[in-house]
Design an enzyme around this catalytic site. Sequence first.
Site, PDB file in Angstrom:
ATOM      1  N   TYR A  15       0.828  -1.206   0.000  1.00  0.00           N
ATOM      2  CA  TYR A  15       0.000   0.000   0.000  1.00  0.00           C
ATOM      3  C   TYR A  15       0.859   1.251   0.000  1.00  0.00           C
ATOM      4  CZ  TYR A  15       0.968   0.871   4.961  1.00  0.00           C
ATOM      5  OH  TYR A  15       1.591   1.159   6.145  1.00  0.00           O
ATOM      6  N   ARG A  32       8.100   4.016  -4.857  1.00  0.00           N
ATOM      7  CA  ARG A  32       8.135   3.054  -3.754  1.00  0.00           C
ATOM      8  C   ARG A  32       7.090   1.955  -3.969  1.00  0.00           C
ATOM      9  NH1 ARG A  32       7.510   5.277   2.249  1.00  0.00           N
ATOM     10  NH2 ARG A  32       5.357   5.499   1.588  1.00  0.00           N
ATOM     11  N   ARG A  73      -7.585 -20.508  -1.910  1.00  0.00           N
ATOM     12  CA  ARG A  73      -6.557 -20.344  -0.888  1.00  0.00           C
ATOM     13  C   ARG A  73      -5.454 -21.397  -0.992  1.00  0.00           C
ATOM     14  NH1 ARG A  73      -4.803 -21.425   4.135  1.00  0.00           N
ATOM     15  NH2 ARG A  73      -4.106 -19.618   5.322  1.00  0.00           N
ATOM     16  N   HIS A 103      -0.935 -21.160  -0.214  1.00  0.00           N
ATOM     17  CA  HIS A 103       0.118 -20.192   0.099  1.00  0.00           C
ATOM     18  C   HIS A 103       0.913 -19.729  -1.127  1.00  0.00           C
ATOM     19  CE1 HIS A 103      -0.866 -21.468   4.113  1.00  0.00           C
ATOM     20  NE2 HIS A 103      -0.009 -20.607   4.639  1.00  0.00           N
ATOM     21  N   LYS A 140       6.548  -2.027   1.709  1.00  0.00           N
ATOM     22  CA  LYS A 140       5.395  -1.424   2.396  1.00  0.00           C
ATOM     23  C   LYS A 140       4.203  -2.374   2.316  1.00  0.00           C
ATOM     24  CE  LYS A 140       3.236   3.111   3.044  1.00  0.00           C
ATOM     25  NZ  LYS A 140       3.323   3.064   4.495  1.00  0.00           N
ATOM     26  N   GLU A 193      12.633   2.287  13.761  1.00  0.00           N
ATOM     27  CA  GLU A 193      11.678   3.325  13.328  1.00  0.00           C
ATOM     28  C   GLU A 193      10.426   3.219  14.190  1.00  0.00           C
ATOM     29  OE1 GLU A 193      10.146   2.572   9.350  1.00  0.00           O
ATOM     30  OE2 GLU A 193      10.124   0.416   9.711  1.00  0.00           O
ATOM     31  N   LEU A 208      11.190   1.109   6.746  1.00  0.00           N
ATOM     32  CA  LEU A 208      10.545   1.596   5.536  1.00  0.00           C
ATOM     33  C   LEU A 208      11.208   2.932   5.191  1.00  0.00           C
ATOM     34  CD1 LEU A 208       8.159   1.148   3.527  1.00  0.00           C
ATOM     35  CD2 LEU A 208       7.044   2.962   4.812  1.00  0.00           C
TER      36      LEU A 208
HETATM   37  N1  PMP Z   1       7.817   3.641   8.739  1.00  0.00           N
HETATM   38  C1  PMP Z   1       6.673   2.938   8.770  1.00  0.00           C
HETATM   39  C2  PMP Z   1       6.674   1.573   9.379  1.00  0.00           C
HETATM   40  C3  PMP Z   1       5.494   3.490   8.231  1.00  0.00           C
HETATM   41  O1  PMP Z   1       4.353   2.791   8.244  1.00  0.00           O
HETATM   42  C4  PMP Z   1       5.532   4.807   7.695  1.00  0.00           C
HETATM   43  C5  PMP Z   1       4.271   5.445   7.162  1.00  0.00           C
HETATM   44  N2  PMP Z   1       3.840   4.837   5.995  1.00  0.00           N
HETATM   45  C6  PMP Z   1       6.743   5.496   7.687  1.00  0.00           C
HETATM   46  C7  PMP Z   1       7.873   4.881   8.218  1.00  0.00           C
HETATM   47  C8  PMP Z   1       6.848   6.860   7.105  1.00  0.00           C
HETATM   48  O2  PMP Z   1       6.742   6.816   5.700  1.00  0.00           O
HETATM   49  P1  PMP Z   1       6.185   8.021   4.860  1.00  0.00           P
HETATM   50  O3  PMP Z   1       7.043   9.212   5.194  1.00  0.00           O
HETATM   51  O4  PMP Z   1       6.346   7.578   3.451  1.00  0.00           O
HETATM   52  O5  PMP Z   1       4.766   8.235   5.258  1.00  0.00           O
END
Ligand code: PMP
Length: 285
Positions: free
Chosen positions: A33, A52, A100, A102, A147, A180, A205
């Site tokens: 997403y 991305r 379904r 995997h 993501k 993060e 991410l």
């Molecule tokens: N890390 C994670 C785990 C996230 O879910 C997000 C938000 N999508 C971010 C960092 C920040 O990413 P962005 O600046 O692209 O929103």
Amino acid sequence: MPRIAYVDGAYLPHAQAAVHIEDRGFQFADGVYEVIAVRGGRLIDEALHLARLARSLGELRIAPPLGEAALKIVLRETIRRNGVARGSLYVQVTRGTAPRDHAFPLVAEPTLVVTARRARPADPRLAEEGVAVVTIADIRWRRCDIKSVSLLPNVLGKQEARETGAFEAWQVDAAGRVTEGTSSNAWIVTADGAVVTHPADHAILNGVTRLALIDLIRREGCQLDERAFTVADAKAAREAFLTSTTADVLPVVRIDGSPVGNGHPGLLTQKLRAAYLAHVAAGDA
Ligand code: PMP
């Protein structure tokens, strides 16, 4: 204006929009997403988000549901049909619907869902006063650079933050390093003024806000160190902040109850926040 969602080629009333019960996103979290900010009806940093998205899809070998030009039309049309001037777009792509099993299905068309949401400006006190974070163990898989919609650790972490009265939870790896937040990237400013954030490897991410801010930090002539920092480093830092599409740049003034610096938003954080907001306002992305 009624809310409209885009699902696989059709614009539907939000309440009736649905995917199949055997969609692999529903059954396996087999999808990715993006959340894109909308300001003045325009998409902020669209190119970075689409790059991305393409990367996430490629890493999971999910076929792009639409070409880039067609996808851009759908994104704009979803904003238009929902009358969103300020808010966000949510874009989800899954591997599609199949019995379904995997392993990847032999035949399946990827599912594309796009929704748009209006949002009021955030409470100005968040930026004025700063926010608190708590630290939690990073229990995620080793491909956090994708993501993916598989967000259970992030869901549990954010809930823990909420229950302890914090804005965000910072995830900490086995070596004591902050990777993060659950939905944001984590940053500190050291005593000598260097801005530090985790490198964009498989442990985080690579936030679009992170990328845009790195560009601004370089343009401001500040020192940037893409290296991991520990919870102790963060507690001893002069300033701390977090970044995300929905939170912009927010000062972090408390970590597990201890004040960061003097317990107030830092000067460099405020400067970088202003630079980021100017970048968004200019729509120059
Ligand atoms: N890390 C994670 C785990 C996230 O879910 C997000 C938000 N999508 C971010 C960092 C920040 O990413 P962005 O600046 O692209 O929103």
